[in-house]
Design a protein around this motif. Structure first.
Motif, mmCIF file in Angstrom:
data_model
loop_
_atom_site.group_PDB
_atom_site.id
_atom_site.type_symbol
_atom_site.label_atom_id
_atom_site.label_comp_id
_atom_site.label_asym_id
_atom_site.label_seq_id
_atom_site.Cartn_x
_atom_site.Cartn_y
_atom_site.Cartn_z
ATOM 1 N N ILE A 116 0.869 -1.174 0.000
ATOM 2 C CA ILE A 116 0.000 0.000 0.000
ATOM 3 C C ILE A 116 0.906 1.223 0.000
ATOM 4 O O ILE A 116 1.712 1.403 0.934
ATOM 5 N N ASP A 117 0.835 2.045 -1.051
ATOM 6 C CA ASP A 117 1.699 3.222 -1.094
ATOM 7 C C ASP A 117 0.994 4.423 -0.457
ATOM 8 O O ASP A 117 -0.160 4.328 0.000
ATOM 9 N N THR A 118 1.666 5.549 -0.419
ATOM 10 C CA THR A 118 1.119 6.709 0.291
ATOM 11 C C THR A 118 -0.124 7.265 -0.395
ATOM 12 O O THR A 118 -1.040 7.746 0.283
ATOM 13 N N THR A 119 -0.160 7.208 -1.726
ATOM 14 C CA THR A 119 -1.357 7.668 -2.438
ATOM 15 C C THR A 119 -2.562 6.821 -2.049
ATOM 16 O O THR A 119 -3.655 7.347 -1.770
ATOM 17 N N ALA A 120 -2.372 5.509 -2.023
ATOM 18 C CA ALA A 120 -3.463 4.615 -1.630
ATOM 19 C C ALA A 120 -3.840 4.807 -0.165
ATOM 20 O O ALA A 120 -5.012 4.695 0.211
ATOM 21 N N ALA A 121 -2.848 5.120 0.675
ATOM 22 C CA ALA A 121 -3.128 5.336 2.090
ATOM 23 C C ALA A 121 -4.030 6.560 2.286
ATOM 24 O O ALA A 121 -4.989 6.523 3.081
ATOM 25 N N ASP A 122 -3.724 7.631 1.571
ATOM 26 C CA ASP A 122 -4.585 8.819 1.654
ATOM 27 C C ASP A 122 -6.000 8.500 1.171
ATOM 28 O O ASP A 122 -6.992 8.964 1.746
ATOM 29 N N MET A 123 -6.091 7.686 0.107
ATOM 30 C CA MET A 123 -7.401 7.293 -0.405
ATOM 31 C C MET A 123 -8.167 6.493 0.650
ATOM 32 O O MET A 123 -9.374 6.718 0.876
ATOM 33 N N LEU A 124 -7.493 5.558 1.323
ATOM 34 C CA LEU A 124 -8.163 4.734 2.331
ATOM 35 C C LEU A 124 -8.675 5.591 3.494
ATOM 36 O O LEU A 124 -9.766 5.342 4.030
ATOM 37 N N GLU A 125 -7.878 6.588 3.861
ATOM 38 C CA GLU A 125 -8.313 7.456 4.960
ATOM 39 C C GLU A 125 -9.588 8.207 4.591
ATOM 40 O O GLU A 125 -10.557 8.248 5.367
ATOM 41 N N ASP A 126 -9.590 8.790 3.384
ATOM 42 C CA ASP A 126 -10.792 9.514 2.932
ATOM 43 C C ASP A 126 -11.981 8.567 2.765
ATOM 44 O O ASP A 126 -13.115 8.900 3.151
ATOM 45 N N LEU A 127 -11.717 7.390 2.196
ATOM 46 C CA LEU A 127 -12.794 6.425 1.971
ATOM 47 C C LEU A 127 -13.409 5.976 3.287
ATOM 48 O O LEU A 127 -14.641 5.878 3.425
ATOM 49 N N ASP A 128 -12.564 5.699 4.285
ATOM 50 C CA ASP A 128 -13.085 5.217 5.566
ATOM 51 C C ASP A 128 -13.932 6.293 6.245
ATOM 52 O O ASP A 128 -14.978 5.988 6.852
ATOM 53 N N ASP B 73 -15.672 8.605 4.729
ATOM 54 C CA ASP B 73 -16.943 8.664 3.999
ATOM 55 C C ASP B 73 -17.851 7.498 4.392
ATOM 56 O O ASP B 73 -19.075 7.674 4.582
ATOM 57 N N LEU B 74 -17.275 6.313 4.501
ATOM 58 C CA LEU B 74 -18.071 5.137 4.865
ATOM 59 C C LEU B 74 -18.585 5.255 6.293
ATOM 60 O O LEU B 74 -19.742 4.905 6.599
ATOM 61 N N ASN B 75 -17.726 5.747 7.184
ATOM 62 C CA ASN B 75 -18.154 5.909 8.579
ATOM 63 C C ASN B 75 -19.331 6.863 8.691
ATOM 64 O O ASN B 75 -20.245 6.678 9.512
ATOM 65 N N ALA B 76 -19.313 7.906 7.837
ATOM 66 C CA ALA B 76 -20.415 8.869 7.864
ATOM 67 C C ALA B 76 -21.727 8.226 7.469
ATOM 68 O O ALA B 76 -22.812 8.711 7.845
ATOM 69 N N GLU B 77 -21.653 7.119 6.717
ATOM 70 C CA GLU B 77 -22.859 6.408 6.291
ATOM 71 C C GLU B 77 -23.153 5.214 7.190
ATOM 72 O O GLU B 77 -24.039 4.412 6.894
ATOM 73 N N GLY B 78 -22.392 5.069 8.277
ATOM 74 C CA GLY B 78 -22.615 3.962 9.186
ATOM 75 C C GLY B 78 -22.046 2.641 8.704
ATOM 76 O O GLY B 78 -22.488 1.576 9.127
ATOM 77 N N ILE B 79 -21.060 2.700 7.810
ATOM 78 C CA ILE B 79 -20.452 1.484 7.255
ATOM 79 C C ILE B 79 -19.000 1.403 7.734
ATOM 80 O O ILE B 79 -18.267 2.401 7.734
ATOM 81 N N SER B 80 -18.583 0.211 8.148
ATOM 82 C CA SER B 80 -17.209 -0.004 8.614
ATOM 83 C C SER B 80 -16.379 -0.662 7.519
ATOM 84 O O SER B 80 -16.841 -1.610 6.872
ATOM 85 N N LEU B 81 -15.156 -0.141 7.325
ATOM 86 C CA LEU B 81 -14.197 -0.759 6.403
ATOM 87 C C LEU B 81 -13.305 -1.677 7.215
ATOM 88 O O LEU B 81 -12.635 -1.250 8.166
ATOM 89 N N VAL B 82 -13.303 -2.956 6.849
ATOM 90 C CA VAL B 82 -12.635 -3.992 7.641
ATOM 91 C C VAL B 82 -11.636 -4.721 6.737
ATOM 92 O O VAL B 82 -11.884 -4.898 5.532
ATOM 93 N N PHE B 83 -10.506 -5.156 7.316
ATOM 94 C CA PHE B 83 -9.490 -5.885 6.553
ATOM 95 C C PHE B 83 -9.266 -7.252 7.166
ATOM 96 O O PHE B 83 -9.201 -7.400 8.394
ATOM 97 N N ALA B 84 -9.132 -8.253 6.284
ATOM 98 C CA ALA B 84 -8.825 -9.615 6.731
ATOM 99 C C ALA B 84 -7.655 -10.153 5.908
ATOM 100 O O ALA B 84 -7.525 -9.851 4.727
ATOM 101 N N GLU B 85 -6.792 -10.936 6.574
ATOM 102 C CA GLU B 85 -5.660 -11.609 5.923
ATOM 103 C C GLU B 85 -4.624 -10.622 5.390
ATOM 104 O O GLU B 85 -3.904 -10.919 4.439
ATOM 105 N N LEU B 86 -4.514 -9.459 6.004
ATOM 106 C CA LEU B 86 -3.515 -8.486 5.586
ATOM 107 C C LEU B 86 -2.138 -8.962 6.043
ATOM 108 O O LEU B 86 -1.949 -9.329 7.211
#
Length: 583
Positions: free
Chosen positions: A504-516, A518-531
């Motif tokens: 995961i590079d820094t560009t993708a990391a910034d995207m994940l932060e923004d995405l999470d 946005d999802l949290n604002a809608e009551g949705i959790s972003l979860v990771f498995a087998e990382l």
């Protein structure tokens, strides 16, 4: 291990020829000598033919053969690999030299250019080996390599046809040379005796290779053509002969030219280095597998670089590995690089004692040798296999072929490399993505495309992204997760099955932060498995757990599903775990 022992081991590792001498078994000597004699019969005509293919005097092919064999015997790690002038490099060398000296230009200047080219290739390859850059051989994928070699084979074939028919043409590139050849035929420039000798040589070589592979086909064709040239006095019938070669040892010469020549030479050397290294490592791997030996890719680069440096000081030109000559040496019983040393010594003795041995060899025979070699470069069955198995890679293959055929040899290698790199980037840019479910009768969680009836838990989305998460595909990842978040019914958890995500590079990391967020604002959790642990460490270093709940990282998908069920009370249509029996 003492310091002296360690130093000796390092010396033997960096100079494999010394190790070969210290471990040589007397029982190998007869086999190496016999194999060397047999190999010489192939080295001489091929060396001369490939020199002319490169636009150089035939004698330079013999000089090159002598010194590349000696250079590789000292620094090359393989015990049986045979180096020398190569049909795949000839057009590349000519593509560099001819634009500088011009067609039919000063031979001495052409030789100087070729020697400087060998020096640059040698330096690049040795430095790449010392720097452990053996991975550059991977810049040519197999489909683009097939396309490039097919284009090269066609280019060589068309370029040698006028010589086979007894005349010459002025043309730059495949189309111009083909047009010139056709004009020559229409204008009646064909020399019947030349066509007869050349065509007979091709038939003899192909027939022997097909039905009597242990017979030295090239030697038979050469001896037969010389005999025919003497008996029928073909020189009086308009057939050009090789003539007497210069007597003696080639002088030591330091290649140097004007600074204005260097840019094209450097570009050409880079392309030749790539093709040579790719061919060498591929061939070395093939023969090492047969002998149950280990391939030392970086030392192979040093070995082939040393061979090129050696030839550069004795009027030589760039060399590569030859699979056909290596196969001949192995079939003849070769055990070590002494086989190549014997071959080099015999060629040198010929130049010192009997330089006129091959003076009656017809030029069309040399053209026949090159044409047969070009046919071995082509891989039509590989093209058919790509068409059947994967159309995208077939298109890449054909694009590389057209790059060589239409743009030229050097631009063609650039096209082939660019296509290989772009294909890798394409796969990272648009990776495979899948939603997963629990399939009846199959353990684990599987792609809904393959198992459309697979069951999904209410409010849970299992999403797999099959690539490292980097700047090129971050937008694609976000768009797909956002799409999944809008499905009906709305999910509560989106679990990323992250085993294929190796980075995961820094560009993708910034995207994940923004995405999470946005999802949290809608009551949705972003979860990771087998990382994977190294990727999880990057997540911590990027401080993504400021938004992504640290409790939302699970070692397996099963753990994530179990936690979701425990928190939400969601259940499968059947509470029985998936069976491990086959579907």
């Amino acid at each position: 291990m003492t310091a002296d022992t360690s130093r000796r081991a390092d010396v033997r590792r960096w100079i494999p020829g010394l190790d070969a001498v210290l471990t040589y078994k007397p029982a190998w000597l007869p086999r190496d000598i016999i194999a060397g004699v047999v190999l010489t019969a192939l080295l001489v005509p091929q060396g001369m033919a490939y020199a002319e293919l490169a636009g150089l005097p035939a004698i330079t092919g013999l000089y090159t053969t002598i010194f590349c064999l000696l250079g590789y015997a000292v620094f090359g790690p393989s015990r049986v690999l045979v180096l020398g002038p190569d049909s795949s490099l000839g057009p590349m060398i000519a593509a560099v030299i001819i634009p500088i000296v011009g067609s039919g230009g000063d031979p001495a200047r052409a030789v100087a250019l070729a020697s400087m080219l060998a020096l640059l290739v040698g330096l690049m390859t040795v430095l790449a080996g010392i720097g452990r850059f053996g991975f550059i051989a991977d810049l040519l994928s197999r489909p683009t390599q097939i396309g490039y070699m097919n284009g090269l084979a066609l280019t060589i074939l068309v370029g040698q046809l006028p010589k086979l028919f007894g005349f010459s043409v002025d043309g730059d590139g495949l189309i111009a040379e083909a047009a010139g050849f056709v004009r020559g035929l229409v204008d009646g420039e064909t020399v019947p005796a030349a066509v007869t000798i050349g065509a007979a040589g091709i038939v003899v070589m192909l027939a022997l290779q097909r039905w009597l592979p242990k017979v030295p086909a090239v030697l038979v064709a050469v001896v037969a053509s010389i005999a025919a040239a003497v008996v029928f006095d073909v020189s009086s019938r308009g057939v050009d002969l090789v003539g007497e070669l210069p007597r003696g040892f080639p002088p030591f010469t330091i290649p140097w030219l004007s600074w204005s020549d260097l840019p094209l030479l450097i570009v050409g050397a880079a392309g030749i280095t790539l093709v040579s290294v790719t061919d060498t490592i591929s061939t070395a791997s093939s023969f090492a597998a047969r002998a149950h030996q280990e391939v030392r890719g970086n030392q192979e680069m040093i070995g082939i670089g040393s061979a090129n440096l050696a030839v550069s000081f004795f009027q030589g030109f760039p060399v590569s590995t030859s699979g056909s000559r290596t196969a001949v040496a192995m079939r003849s019983g070769a055990k070590t690089q002494l086989t190549g040393v014997v071959g080099a010594a015999l060629i040198l003795l010929m130049l010192l004692l009997v330089p006129g041995l091959l003076r009656n060899m017809p030029q069309p025979t040399l053209a026949a040798v090159v044409i047969v070699a070009s046919l071995s470069l082509a891989d039509l069955s590989g093209v058919k296999r790509l068409w059947r198995q994967r159309r995208v890679e077939f298109i890449l293959c054909m694009a590389a072929f057209l790059g060589v055929a239409l743009l030229g040899v050097l631009p063609g290698i650039g096209v082939a490399v660019a296509l290989s790199v772009l294909n890798v980037f394409r796969r990272a840019w648009w990776p495979y993505q899948a939603e997963l479910g629990r399939a009846e009768g199959v353990a684990g969680y599987h792609d809904l495309r393959s198992y459309p009836d697979a069951e999904r838990l209410p409010g849970l989305v299992l999403f797999r992204f099959d690539a490292p998460l980097i700047f090129a595909n971050a937008r694609s990842f976000r768009e797909e997760v956002s799409r999944l978040s809008r499905t009906d019914p709305r999910p509560r958890w989106i679990v990323v099955a992250a085993e294929p995500i190796t980075d995961i590079d820094t560009t993708a990391a910034d995207m994940l932060e923004d995405l999470d967020e946005d999802l949290n604002a809608e009551g949705i959790s972003l979860v990771f498995a087998e990382l994977k642990d190294p990727v999880r460490e990057k997540i911590d270093r990027y401080k993504l757990t400021r938004t992504i709940d640290p409790a939302h990282f699970f070692p397996t998908i099963e753990d994530a599903v179990a936690t979701y069920r425990a928190q939400t009370g969601a259940g499968w249509a059947t509470d029985d775990p998936p069976s491990r029996r086959s579907p």
